[in-house]
Design a protein around this motif. Structure first.
Motif, PDB file in Angstrom:
ATOM      1  N   GLU A  58       0.830  -1.202   0.000  1.00 20.31           N
ATOM      2  CA  GLU A  58       0.000   0.000   0.000  1.00 20.31           C
ATOM      3  C   GLU A  58       0.867   1.256   0.000  1.00 20.31           C
ATOM      4  N   PRO A  59       0.459   2.309  -0.751  1.00 19.20           N
ATOM      5  CA  PRO A  59       1.265   3.542  -0.785  1.00 19.20           C
ATOM      6  C   PRO A  59       1.251   4.253   0.561  1.00 19.20           C
ATOM      7  N   ARG A  60       2.410   4.707   0.956  1.00 17.23           N
ATOM      8  CA  ARG A  60       2.573   5.460   2.203  1.00 17.23           C
ATOM      9  C   ARG A  60       3.623   6.543   1.976  1.00 17.23           C
ATOM     10  N   VAL A  61       3.604   7.564   2.819  1.00 12.65           N
ATOM     11  CA  VAL A  61       4.645   8.601   2.806  1.00 12.65           C
ATOM     12  C   VAL A  61       5.158   8.754   4.224  1.00 12.65           C
ATOM     13  N   LEU A  62       6.480   8.777   4.366  1.00 11.45           N
ATOM     14  CA  LEU A  62       7.118   8.954   5.676  1.00 11.45           C
ATOM     15  C   LEU A  62       7.890  10.263   5.673  1.00 11.45           C
ATOM     16  N   HIS A  63       7.556  11.142   6.601  1.00 13.70           N
ATOM     17  CA  HIS A  63       8.227  12.443   6.759  1.00 13.70           C
ATOM     18  C   HIS A  63       9.093  12.371   8.007  1.00 13.70           C
ATOM     19  N   VAL A  64      10.399  12.631   7.855  1.00 14.79           N
ATOM     20  CA  VAL A  64      11.348  12.547   8.974  1.00 14.79           C
ATOM     21  C   VAL A  64      11.976  13.915   9.203  1.00 14.79           C
ATOM     22  N   GLU A  65      11.926  14.376  10.433  1.00 17.36           N
ATOM     23  CA  GLU A  65      12.481  15.676  10.810  1.00 17.36           C
ATOM     24  C   GLU A  65      13.520  15.458  11.897  1.00 17.36           C
ATOM     25  N   PHE A  66      14.789  15.862  11.637  1.00 17.64           N
ATOM     26  CA  PHE A  66      15.823  15.800  12.663  1.00 17.64           C
ATOM     27  C   PHE A  66      15.756  17.076  13.498  1.00 17.64           C
ATOM     28  N   CYS A  67      15.635  16.921  14.816  1.00 14.76           N
ATOM     29  CA  CYS A  67      15.458  18.062  15.726  1.00 14.76           C
ATOM     30  C   CYS A  67      16.545  18.037  16.796  1.00 14.76           C
TER      31      CYS A  67
END
Length: 337
Positions: A58-67
């Motif tokens: 299934e299509p998914r999107v993963l957004h990763v933010e380094f803080c």
């Protein structure tokens, strides 16, 4: 986050599968399709923080933010970015459903008390049902060395100096794993640079940077001196006349980050090293995009633009622009943002 941000984003682009596998629940079938690249980048140019995936088909999107830390503005930034990302995905497939998106904040330092596993940005009126966004929190600095090693990738090994139980003995094993796991000398240099940049953050006060430098130098026989951000720090320490025998015997150069009370000379030396490291990373990215190293004039333009508009903006341009468009952009007068 300066050096930490650009270094981690660079490594993540090299090893997206390793990034994803630690952040998607175990047992799922994962296919990495690539980084989001959209026309909306003229509005918000950092959409390369999001990866297109298929999870169990299934299509998914993963957004990763380094803080650097889970500050009060982090939920706002993630919510704002999610809006741009949603708009980009919607424009790319008119009439098609937007894939489910998950955001993860990878946190490098902060309070000693355990951070929550999720955060949120609420936009609803008080007393009304929740609306807004939730995001996952991966506080890597609160994990153990063993937990980070168990993620099974040299990408996650660079975070081990942040671990709450990091020791010199544990990091010696990590250095050996990076040496064995990196595919090229260039990649080893980038991984070691990230490892040492993480050690300067030192959220638990382990003070392992000097020992870590010695370990890497012992393993790689001079690689650090050929790595701009570290080599400049060593050279600057020597110029200050600080007594230092063999690196493996004693490293007395005060190789710290920017701290209050440092003399101007130290700050200038470290700044030169950081600028060279940024120029080197961006130069490698240029070479991958155009198939050649930048000319001396192009290298100068890259560094001047990194100073004027920020290294992340230059990195984004290197990723967004193609061929001659990139060459023309570097030749144009600099317009500060």
């Amino acid at each position: 986050m300066g050096d930490a941000d650009i270094t981690l984003r660079h490594l993540a682009r090299r090893r997206p599968e390793d990034l994803v596998r630690a952040l998607v629940p175990e047992g799922r079938r994962i296919e990495v399709l690539g980084w989001v690249d959209s026309q909306v980048t003229n509005i918000e140019r950092r959409l390369d923080k999001a990866l297109r995936l298929r999870v169990d088909g299934e299509p998914r999107v993963l957004h990763v933010e380094f803080c650097f830390a889970l500050r009060d503005d982090v939920p706002d930034r993630l919510f704002e970015y999610l809006g741009f990302l949603f708009a980009a995905l919607r424009l790319e497939g008119p009439g098609e459903p937007v894939p489910p998106i998950e955001s993860v904040a990878v946190v490098l330092s902060g309070r000693s008390r355990r951070l929550p596993a999720t955060g949120q940005r609420r936009t609803a009126w008080p007393g009304r049902p929740f609306s807004g966004t939730h995001f996952r929190v991966d506080a890597v600095y609160q994990r153990t060395v063993g937990e980070l090693r168990a993620r099974g990738s040299v990408l996650w090994l660079v975070f081990t100096p942040l671990a709450r139980n990091a020791t010199a003995a544990a990091l010696k094993e990590v250095v050996a794993e990076i040496h064995a796991g990196a595919t090229t000398v260039e990649e080893r240099a980038e991984l070691y640079t990230a490892l040492l940049v993480m050690a300067t953050i030192d959220p638990w006060g382990h003070n392992l940077l000097k020992e870590l430098i010695i370990m890497v130098e012992d393993k790689e026989e001079g690689l650090l001196r050929r790595t701009p951000i570290i080599g400049e720090m060593i050279i600057e320490a020597e110029r200050r006349g600080e007594q230092r025998g063999e690196l493996r015997g004693e490293l007395r150069g005060e190789l710290r980050g920017e701290q209050r009370g440092e003399q101007r000379g130290e700050l200038r030396g470290e700044e030169r090293g950081k600028q060279q490291a940024i120029a080197e990373l961006l130069g490698r990215l240029f070479a991958r995009r155009l198939g050649r190293r930048p000319t001396a004039e192009e290298e100068r333009s890259i560094l001047e633009r990194a100073r004027a508009i920020g290294p992340c903006e230059v990195e984004d341009a290197l990723l967004d622009l193609e061929g001659e468009a990139l060459v023309r952009w570097l030749a144009e007068p600099i317009r500060p943002s």
